[in-house]
Design a protein around this motif. Structure first.
Motif, PDB file in Angstrom:
ATOM      1  N   GLY A 275      -7.519  -6.246  -0.699  1.00 49.21           N
ATOM      2  CA  GLY A 275      -7.726  -6.442  -2.254  1.00 49.21           C
ATOM      3  C   GLY A 275      -8.891  -5.143  -2.686  1.00 49.21           C
ATOM      4  N   GLY A 276      -7.897  -4.278  -3.179  1.00 50.15           N
ATOM      5  CA  GLY A 276      -8.612  -2.942  -3.783  1.00 50.15           C
ATOM      6  C   GLY A 276      -9.562  -2.140  -2.925  1.00 50.15           C
ATOM      7  N   ALA A 297      -2.390  -2.541   0.603  1.00 50.87           N
ATOM      8  CA  ALA A 297      -1.017  -2.683   0.016  1.00 50.87           C
ATOM      9  C   ALA A 297      -0.491  -1.479  -0.963  1.00 50.87           C
ATOM     10  CB  ALA A 297      -0.662  -4.063  -0.558  1.00 50.87           C
TER      11      ALA A 297
HETATM   12  C1  FNR Z   1       2.335  -7.590  -2.324  1.00 49.61           C
HETATM   13  N1  FNR Z   1       1.733  -8.579  -1.626  1.00 49.61           N
HETATM   14  C2  FNR Z   1       2.148  -9.846  -1.043  1.00 49.61           C
HETATM   15  N2  FNR Z   1       1.604 -10.683  -0.196  1.00 49.61           N
HETATM   16  C3  FNR Z   1       2.258 -11.571   0.484  1.00 49.61           C
HETATM   17  O1  FNR Z   1       1.832 -12.219   1.360  1.00 49.61           O
HETATM   18  N3  FNR Z   1       3.658 -11.632   0.388  1.00 49.61           N
HETATM   19  C4  FNR Z   1       4.250 -10.741  -0.599  1.00 49.61           C
HETATM   20  O2  FNR Z   1       5.478 -11.025  -0.538  1.00 49.61           O
HETATM   21  C5  FNR Z   1       3.664  -9.735  -1.074  1.00 49.61           C
HETATM   22  N4  FNR Z   1       4.420  -8.824  -1.752  1.00 49.61           N
HETATM   23  C6  FNR Z   1       3.747  -7.840  -2.336  1.00 49.61           C
HETATM   24  C7  FNR Z   1       4.298  -6.739  -3.071  1.00 49.61           C
HETATM   25  C8  FNR Z   1       3.660  -5.616  -3.467  1.00 49.61           C
HETATM   26  C9  FNR Z   1       4.672  -4.493  -4.226  1.00 49.61           C
HETATM   27  C10 FNR Z   1       2.230  -5.476  -3.497  1.00 49.61           C
HETATM   28  C11 FNR Z   1       1.594  -4.418  -3.992  1.00 49.61           C
HETATM   29  C12 FNR Z   1       1.665  -6.585  -2.824  1.00 49.61           C
HETATM   30  C13 FNR Z   1       0.095  -8.620  -1.760  1.00 49.61           C
HETATM   31  C14 FNR Z   1      -0.548  -7.913  -0.720  1.00 49.61           C
HETATM   32  O3  FNR Z   1      -0.313  -8.357   0.534  1.00 49.61           O
HETATM   33  C15 FNR Z   1      -2.036  -7.744  -0.901  1.00 49.61           C
HETATM   34  O4  FNR Z   1      -2.699  -8.948  -0.617  1.00 49.61           O
HETATM   35  C16 FNR Z   1      -2.487  -7.358  -2.319  1.00 49.61           C
HETATM   36  O5  FNR Z   1      -1.599  -6.467  -2.885  1.00 49.61           O
HETATM   37  C17 FNR Z   1      -3.900  -6.882  -2.237  1.00 49.61           C
HETATM   38  O6  FNR Z   1      -4.006  -5.428  -1.702  1.00 49.61           O
HETATM   39  P1  FNR Z   1      -4.077  -4.117  -2.585  1.00 49.61           P
HETATM   40  O7  FNR Z   1      -2.751  -4.059  -3.376  1.00 49.61           O
HETATM   41  O8  FNR Z   1      -5.005  -4.347  -3.621  1.00 49.61           O
HETATM   42  O9  FNR Z   1      -4.349  -3.194  -1.637  1.00 49.61           O
END
Ligand code: FNR
Length: 366
Positions: A275-276, A297
């Motif tokens: 998360g961020g 992500a």
């Molecule tokens: C996600 N995330 C996500 N999580 C999950 O459990 N199943 C999913 O299908 C998805 N799909 C998804 C698509 C895209 C394009 C993103 C950017 C993110 C959530 C991801 O695993 C993560 O928990 C969050 O995005 C927070 O991390 P970041 O993006 O702040 O680094």
């Protein structure tokens, strides 16, 4: 039927082209290392490896699950294979995105399959918690969970908890009744580790304790301060009411730093701090606070879409070098020692934690 798959692409497109991040921080600016002028270690001897669910990894970074659900070599497949090659190269774990599309349309399985390019990677499958709710007649059980893991030869299953996202989208799955009980039953029979993961709104100590009590193996806190799923749904909203609701809840949740502290204080479970997380100093703080991994992500999506393995590795190596440097400057030669260096917590994060946990006790025993 087609909806799940179309939805997936809209998500990726919005994540690539728009600002989908929270307007608030993930809280780590309130967490401070104390610089050490006499580190008493050589920077070269620093060991970044961590153990998790019986496996050893070279670096404390986890590639969080994002996608899947297209035919073999198309968009989602390319993203997953690109991330997998990077994860294989660095010996770090990775997740795939929700396999709901694969459960519905088995022919999409190849878009989640990465074993051909990443034979050794620790791979985590992914299903959504609401699909296990007692409210839905065609609820998931052990059969779907096994299918998710075994079709792609994964090592563990992530169950994502996303009530925020579901609640602000018109077609959202807002049935969560009986999910904890269903996960307890699943865990009792299931031969693979289960990771409970949030998706941007954080895990509280109350939820963490419940997850630990049913035998869940690890928690990805998926906290507030990075990708906001309300933001994604804001762009997808079809009318003013929908846009308003998503905008209102854009910054809803528990910040990542706070969630790590709550979960570390209240359980013994391994933690993934997602998360961020956008730089190695922040990641080192998360590790010092008790996480085993920092999860990422969104920053990896852009190179992954292009199939740019080197681009993904470059970002990850930057994080790694920043973590290593922070460890040097606090005199920690491995992640275990990093957990024992002094931390100062100030501001909003301190005020929150003082009302929720025994902060002194937490800082002593993290
Ligand atoms: C996600 N995330 C996500 N999580 C999950 O459990 N199943 C999913 O299908 C998805 N799909 C998804 C698509 C895209 C394009 C993103 C950017 C993110 C959530 C991801 O695993 C993560 O928990 C969050 O995005 C927070 O991390 P970041 O993006 O702040 O680094």
């Amino acid at each position: 039927e087609e909806l799940t798959i179309i939805r997936k692409f809209e998500h990726i497109e919005h994540c690539l082209k728009r600002n989908v991040q929270a307007h608030v921080s993930n809280g780590f600016e309130d967490v401070h290392f104390v610089h050490m002028s006499l580190p008493e270690i050589d920077k070269d001897e620093i060991d970044l490896s961590v153990e998790f669910l019986g496996r050893k990894f070279d670096y404390p970074i986890f590639i969080a699950g994002m996608t899947g659900g297209t035919k073999g070599s198309q968009l989602a497949g390319r993203i997953n294979k690109t991330l997998a090659k990077a994860a294989q190269e660095l010996n770090i774990p990775m997740g795939v995105g929700s396999q709901r599309a694969m459960i519905r349309k088995p022919e999409t399985w190849e878009s989640y399959y990465v074993r051909d390019v990443a034979p050794d990677v620790f791979l985590v499958g992914n299903l959504g918690a609401p699909q296990f709710s007692e409210t839905i007649p065609e609820r998931y059980g052990i059969e779907e969970a096994l299918k998710a893991v075994e079709t792609i030869q994964a090592d563990a299953l992530a169950i994502h908890m996303n009530p925020l996202q579901e609640s602000v989208q018109p077609e959202g799955d807002t049935q969560y009744r009986g999910v904890l009980k269903a996960l307890a039953e699943l865990k009792a029979e299931f031969p693979y580790p289960i990771i409970a993961k949030e998706t941007g709104a954080g895990v509280s100590k109350e939820v963490a304790v419940r997850l630990e009590s049913i035998g869940i193996d690890a928690i990805d806190v998926g906290g507030l301060g990075g990708t906001s799923w309300s933001a994604v749904e804001y762009y997808r909203a079809k009318d003013e009411m929908g846009r308003n609701l998503a905008l209102r809840f854009w910054d809803w949740g528990i910040k990542t730093a706070i969630s790590v502290a709550e979960v570390r204080y209240s359980t013994e479970l391994p933690i993934i701090a997602t998360g961020g997380m956008r730089d190695g100093i922040t990641m080192a703080k998360a590790l010092a606070m008790g996480a085993t991994f920092a999860g990422v992500a969104l920053p990896l999506l852009k190179p992954a879409v292009k199939g740019d393995v080197e681009g993904v590795i470059k970002i990850l190596r930057r994080y790694i070098e920043e973590i290593r440097n922070a460890m040097f400057l606090v005199g920690a030669k491995n992640v275990e020692e990093l957990r024992r260096v002094p931390l100062v917590i100030t501001g909003f994060t301190r005020e929150w934690l003082e009302q929720r946990i025994d902060l002194r006790e937490y800082l002593r025993s993290r």
